[in-house]
Design an enzyme around this catalytic site. Structure first.
Site, PDB file in Angstrom:
ATOM      1  N   SER A 131       0.902  -1.311  -0.042  1.00  0.00           N
ATOM      2  CA  SER A 131      -0.281   0.019  -0.027  1.00  0.00           C
ATOM      3  C   SER A 131       0.872   1.202   0.158  1.00  0.00           C
ATOM      4  O   SER A 131       2.004   1.271   0.616  1.00  0.00           O
ATOM      5  CB  SER A 131      -0.911   0.125   1.442  1.00  0.00           C
ATOM      6  OG  SER A 131      -1.496   1.353   1.480  1.00  0.00           O
ATOM      7  N   TYR A 144      -2.147  -1.186  10.333  1.00  0.00           N
ATOM      8  CA  TYR A 144      -2.078  -1.481   9.048  1.00  0.00           C
ATOM      9  C   TYR A 144      -0.902  -1.053   8.271  1.00  0.00           C
ATOM     10  O   TYR A 144      -0.284  -1.788   7.558  1.00  0.00           O
ATOM     11  CB  TYR A 144      -3.482  -0.691   8.469  1.00  0.00           C
ATOM     12  CG  TYR A 144      -3.525  -0.779   7.013  1.00  0.00           C
ATOM     13  CD1 TYR A 144      -4.383  -2.174   6.163  1.00  0.00           C
ATOM     14  CD2 TYR A 144      -3.107   0.072   6.099  1.00  0.00           C
ATOM     15  CE1 TYR A 144      -4.335  -2.162   4.904  1.00  0.00           C
ATOM     16  CE2 TYR A 144      -3.350  -0.029   4.573  1.00  0.00           C
ATOM     17  CZ  TYR A 144      -4.077  -1.240   4.068  1.00  0.00           C
ATOM     18  OH  TYR A 144      -4.274  -1.113   2.955  1.00  0.00           O
TER      19      TYR A 144
HETATM   20  C1  BMA Z   1      -4.936   1.764   1.358  1.00  0.00           C
HETATM   21  C2  BMA Z   1      -6.121   1.904   2.361  1.00  0.00           C
HETATM   22  C3  BMA Z   1      -7.011   2.860   1.896  1.00  0.00           C
HETATM   23  C4  BMA Z   1      -6.450   4.281   1.855  1.00  0.00           C
HETATM   24  C5  BMA Z   1      -5.340   4.277   0.819  1.00  0.00           C
HETATM   25  C6  BMA Z   1      -4.749   5.663   0.784  1.00  0.00           C
HETATM   26  O1  BMA Z   1      -4.263   0.960   1.285  1.00  0.00           O
HETATM   27  O2  BMA Z   1      -5.539   2.129   3.731  1.00  0.00           O
HETATM   28  O3  BMA Z   1      -8.001   2.781   3.119  1.00  0.00           O
HETATM   29  O4  BMA Z   1      -7.366   5.209   1.366  1.00  0.00           O
HETATM   30  O5  BMA Z   1      -4.636   3.415   1.097  1.00  0.00           O
HETATM   31  O6  BMA Z   1      -4.190   6.159   1.916  1.00  0.00           O
END
Ligand code: BMA
Length: 251
Positions: A131, A144
């Site tokens: 992410s 997360y």
């Molecule tokens: C992703 C999640 C989403 C978030 C995006 C940008 O991995 O955490 O909920 O909107 O990143 O920050």
């Protein structure tokens, strides 16, 4: 024979979101797919893929899923696209919740790679779905963000260790994608606001002014898996509509 034909791939988290879009795309392009997921894929949408029920917290279940996918030919490709998101700071996140997020998002990737690499007999390719939050994060999403940072470090470590085995390892760092995970997150935060309104607002933070569709990430994953990406390893690819390119400072 295209770059996808005859490839044997296992997609953890392949029943929904980015994993499902990846499984569908790889199937359409001629790869053989095993989906490892707690839930089955939405029926008949993905003819040709097989599903094995798998809780990524359990090593025995991960090992069994990879063995099933490998069959006699071994496994060529691994995609890890399993993710849950919980909100909280380091102070407000219960320890059990932190452990759960790490177990599902990051430790599961370690187990999946551990089981797969030895079965990548003629080499292979791995893509972890990380992410943007691995490198820049929102408030209140500590567990997360930490789990995604783990995936990035794991990507580099595996790339360095297993280049000699002809195994390439890369990650994708999506921005906000229209997936069940993001919808669940938005639902938990929206208060009285309509869900679609909040999703639209989240999309508007990206220079491209919208959420990504899962297929837009899947296409990058498919490329990274394939021999088209033969000299790419240990790298992370942002698929974020420009999100990380932008400073939150307006002229
Ligand atoms: C992703 C999640 C989403 C978030 C995006 C940008 O991995 O955490 O909920 O909107 O990143 O920050």
């Amino acid at each position: 024979m295209g770059p996808y034909n005859g490839k044997n791939a296992i997609v953890f988290g392949g029943s929904s979101g980015i994993g499902f879009a990846t499984a569908q795309l790889l199937c359409r392009r001629g790869a053989r797919i095993t989906i490892a997921d707690l839930n089955p894929p939405p029926s008949d949408d993905i003819a040709g893929a097989s599903w094995v029920c798998c809780d990524v917290r359990e090593q025995s279940q991960v090992d069994a899923a990879v063995l099933k996918a490998a069959g006699r030919d071994g496994v060529h490709w691994l995609v890890y696209s399993v993710g849950i998101q919980r909100y909280g700071t380091v102070v407000t996140t219960p320890v059990e919740e932190y452990d759960l997020v790490q177990a599902v998002n990051a430790r599961g990737a370690f187990l999946a790679a551990r089981a797969s690499i030895s079965l990548m007999k003629q080499g292979g390719s791995i893509v972890l779905v990380s992410s943007v939050q691995a490198v820049a994060c929102q408030n209140g999403v500590a567990a997360y963000a930490a789990s995604k940072g783990t995936l990035e470090a794991l990507t580099r470590a595996m790339a360095v260790d297993h280049a000699k085995d002809n195994v390439r390892v890369n990650s994708v760092m999506p921005g906000t994608v229209d997936t069940p995970m993001v919808r669940t997150s938005a639902d938990s935060l929206r208060g009285n606001a309509p869900l679609e309104e909040l999703l639209q607002e989240w999309g508007s933070y990206h220079p491209m002014q919208r959420l990504a569709q899962p297929e837009e990430v899947a296409r990058v994953i498919a490329f990274l898996l394939s021999d088209e990406a033969s000299f790419l390893t240990g790298s992370s690819y942002r698929v974020d509509g420009g999100l990380l390119a932008q400073l939150p400072v307006r002229l």
